[in-house]
Enzyme design. Structure first.
Site, short mmCIF file in Angstrom:
data_model
loop_
_atom_site.label_atom_id
_atom_site.label_comp_id
_atom_site.label_asym_id
_atom_site.label_seq_id
_atom_site.Cartn_x
_atom_site.Cartn_y
_atom_site.Cartn_z
N LYS A 158 0.85 -1.19 0.00
CA LYS A 158 0.00 0.00 0.00
C LYS A 158 0.89 1.25 0.00
O LYS A 158 1.99 1.23 0.55
CB LYS A 158 -0.92 -0.01 1.23
CG LYS A 158 -1.93 -1.17 1.13
CD LYS A 158 -2.94 -1.16 2.25
CE LYS A 158 -2.43 -1.74 3.54
NZ LYS A 158 -2.05 -3.16 3.48
N HIS A 214 -4.91 4.40 9.08
CA HIS A 214 -4.13 4.55 10.30
C HIS A 214 -4.58 5.76 11.09
O HIS A 214 -3.87 6.25 11.95
CB HIS A 214 -2.64 4.68 9.99
CG HIS A 214 -2.15 3.66 9.02
ND1 HIS A 214 -1.80 3.97 7.73
CD2 HIS A 214 -1.98 2.32 9.15
CE1 HIS A 214 -1.42 2.87 7.11
NE2 HIS A 214 -1.53 1.85 7.95
N SER A 228 -44.38 -7.00 21.29
CA SER A 228 -45.48 -7.73 21.92
C SER A 228 -46.70 -6.83 22.05
O SER A 228 -47.83 -7.32 22.02
CB SER A 228 -45.05 -8.28 23.28
OG SER A 228 -44.43 -7.28 24.02
N SER A 229 -46.52 -5.49 22.17
CA SER A 229 -47.71 -4.64 22.25
C SER A 229 -48.52 -4.75 20.97
O SER A 229 -49.75 -4.83 21.01
CB SER A 229 -47.37 -3.17 22.44
OG SER A 229 -46.19 -3.00 23.09
N GLY A 259 -51.77 -13.60 26.33
CA GLY A 259 -50.63 -12.85 26.88
C GLY A 259 -50.11 -13.43 28.18
O GLY A 259 -48.98 -13.18 28.58
N THR A 263 -49.46 -4.70 34.22
CA THR A 263 -49.46 -4.63 32.75
C THR A 263 -50.63 -3.74 32.33
O THR A 263 -51.34 -3.19 33.18
CB THR A 263 -49.69 -6.02 32.11
OG1 THR A 263 -51.03 -6.43 32.40
CG2 THR A 263 -48.72 -7.05 32.64
N ASP A 302 -47.02 1.72 35.25
CA ASP A 302 -46.68 0.94 34.07
C ASP A 302 -47.05 1.70 32.79
O ASP A 302 -48.18 2.15 32.64
CB ASP A 302 -47.44 -0.39 34.11
CG ASP A 302 -47.16 -1.22 32.87
OD1 ASP A 302 -46.00 -1.62 32.70
OD2 ASP A 302 -48.09 -1.44 32.08
#
Ligand SMILES: *[C@@H]1O[C@H](CO)[C@@H](O)[C@H](O)[C@H]1NC(C)=O
Ligand SMILES: *[C@@H]1O[C@H](CO)[C@@H](O)[C@H](O)[C@H]1NC(C)=O
Ligand SMILES: *[C@@H]1O[C@H](CO)[C@@H](O)[C@H](O)[C@H]1NC(C)=O
Length: 540
Positions: free
Chosen positions: A39, A151, A407-408, A448, A456, A519
């Site tokens: 190089k 470098h 998951s919601s 669920g 929850t 929550d």
């Protein structure tokens, strides 16, 4: 592919004695000649040059090619063009030629010709860090540096970080700009091999984003991407950046590039799809739809023909799909207003929900709900709200499943799907809505695996449903009061989750004493119900 590599200290050229030892080792192993691929750095040129001369004195056939593929400098002067990741193309082609038995001089001739068709440019968000040293340069957060060396040599230009597509486009424009002396000539119709090289600290995800951007930028310019490689091929130390290398190819060069190698770090590209056209999934652009649907008598579903023109897939041009058109009814404007209110409330509470979620989860609850809200807003812009509530809930179930994610998304989708069948009549009574809410909540519990008291969204939903179910006993005209009581119950339920220990969902992984906020899922439910209430209060 390569028979030897000679290592120096970090970022330093190896000493000539090491290089000579490697050359003599290959000679003893029966090599008929040795090609040094170096190089373009002063130290490397000197040390490899010296070792080559010493080896020649001992009768070894040695040749040297210097790779200077750097496209950073418009007017290369003292700095010159450095050798960067394009060097690996040279390793591959020279290795393939040697494997095919070509003599040293012909390999040198072929490789020298190909060198002119290779260009590389780097970009980084951070300097590299050599162990025990200060960073090679300072880069303030939010800035990126274009055109730096492996470098940690500083680059040519600093700018604010922008999105990957934009950065890649800037890089390719710079690399191929004819007014720059170090540019790589590249025209529409040319075929290239692309190497997206990790400079050390990027994740696979980020690499994939940049690779996709490189493919679509090149293809948008009419360049044929014959092969693409993406990974860590010539890294710097811990540098959060990439380099892009391009090599213009003809069938002969491509054949050499494709040649078999057992080098473990060389990707086996033979089965990899390389076109952005084949894997870009842009949202289809809605172009036209037939007016036929409007002619359907009210109250009946019709078929709406929609023509999609894919912005990227030009070969497919037009795909015709059909989807069911729902006819509107007296409830349509009421439900539309309610959905708008719910969406804007969720967008407004985004940060609040995120903050609550940071205390107990991964901090994205607000974003997840905002995604659903945005999807609903977009859907409302281009669709008639069906007069039948059940049909609307089914559409919403599909939307949240697809766009909300996580998951919601799954839970809301279950809720809406189970609720839908209870409000399929054109005009639904308040008791039908209460039953629908009850059925949705039961479905969430069943699949669920959570119960009220587990901290929850059920802790807001269940008390609200209990209130709603009382509507059958309410005096005529008492529906609104029932809904008000349900919203109040949801808000109290959400608030009560402060004192609950998480037994399901994300917060169950967190030590109880760290969770003192309500929550976020329960707060979101209360927010949605209040938005529905407020919109109905304004309308009915
Ligand atoms: C290699 O770098 C030197 C400066 O170190 C420069 O003068 C020379 O032109 C470069 N070589 C190539 C092929 O660009
Ligand atoms: C490449 O290598 C594979 C496995 O080593 C072998 O099956 C295949 O025939 C080779 N292809 C060519 C073109 O030599
Ligand atoms: C590369 O992949 C192809 C197709 O999967 C396979 O046939 C070939 O043997 C692989 N080559 C090497 C060198 O592993």
């Amino acid at each position: 592919m390569l028979s030897a590599a000679v290592a120096g200290g970090v970022f330093a050229s190896p000493p000539p004695t090491s290089i000579l030892a490697a050359i003599l080792h290959l000679q003893n192993a029966g090599a008929s000649g040795v090609l040094l691929i170096v190089k373009n750095y002063t130290g490397d040129r000197l040390n490899f040059g010296l070792a080559a001369e010493q080896a020649r004195n001992r009768g070894v056939a040695v040749a040297m090619v210097i790779v200077a593929d750097d496209c950073a400098f418009e007017r290369p002067s003292k700095a010159g063009r450095r050798g960067l990741c394009g060097t690996i193309f040279v390793h591959k082609l020279a290795g393939a030629l040697a494997e095919e038995g070509f003599p040293l001089d012909q390999i040198v001739a072929k490789v020298t010709e190909v060198l002119k068709r290779i260009g590389t440019l780097g970009v980084s968000l951070s300097p590299c860090s050599v162990p025990g040293c200060l960073p090679s340069f300072q880069l303030p957060p939010g800035d990126m540096e274009l055109g730096l060396g492996i470098h940690g040599e500083p680059g040519i230009k600093r700018s604010k970080v922008s999105c990957a597509d934009q950065v890649v486009k800037t890089m390719i424009d710079h690399m191929t700009n004819p007014s720059s002396e170090s540019h790589l000539p590249l025209n529409s119709g040319d075929s290239v091999v692309v190497c997206v090289n990790n400079l050390g600290a990027l994740s696979c995800l980020e690499m994939a984003v940049v690779t996709r951007a490189a493919l679509s930028t090149l293809e948008a310019r009419g360049v044929v991407v014959a092969r693409v490689m993406s990974g860590s091929f010539m890294t710097s130390l811990e540098m959060a950046g990439i380099s892009l290398s391009l090599m213009r190819v003809d069938p002969e060069v491509l054949r050499l590039f494709d040649a078999n190698t057992s080098a473990p770090a060389w990707p086996n590209l033979s089965s990899v799809c390389v076109s952005a056209r084949e894997y870009t999934v842009e949202p289809p652009a809605l172009c036209t739809w037939s007016q036929e649907a409007d002619s359907h008598p009210e109250g009946e579903g019709g078929i709406l023909y929609v023509r999609f023109v894919h912005p990227v897939v030009t070969t497919l041009k037009v795909r015709v799909i059909c989807c069911t058109l729902y006819s509107s009814g007296p409830l349509s404007p009421v439900m539309r207003t309610a959905l708008q209110r719910v969406s804007s409330s969720l967008l407004d509470t985004r940060e609040e929900l995120n903050a609550l979620d940071r205390a107990s989860g991964d901090g994205d609850c607000g974003n997840t709900h905002a995604q659903a809200a945005t999807a609903i807003q977009e859907w409302l812009c281009s669709h008639v709200v069906p007069g039948c509530p059940g049909q609307l809930l089914s559409v919403l179930a599909g939307l949240v499943q697809e766009k909300m994610g996580g998951s919601s998304g799954g839970l809301y989708s279950l809720f809406l799907t189970a609720a839908a069948s209870h409000v399929m009549e054109g005009r639904s009574h308040a008791s039908d809505w209460a039953n629908a809410m009850h059925a949705g909540t039961q479905a969430m519990r069943r699949y669920g695996g959570a119960e009220p008291g587990d901290r929850t969204m059920l802790d807001a939903l269940c008390p609200a449903v209990d209130e709603l179910l009382k509507v059958t006993a309410a005096p005529p005209g008492g529906e609104m009061a029932t809904l008000q009581a349900a919203v109040k119950a949801a808000e109290l339920g959400a608030e009560s989750t402060r004192d609950l220990t998480a037994r399901a969902g994300r917060a169950s992984y967190i030590a109880a004493e760290r969770v003192t906020q309500p929550d976020p899922g329960a707060v979101a439910i209360a927010t949605i119900l209040r938005a529905v209430l407020e919109s109905l209060e304004g309308q009915l």
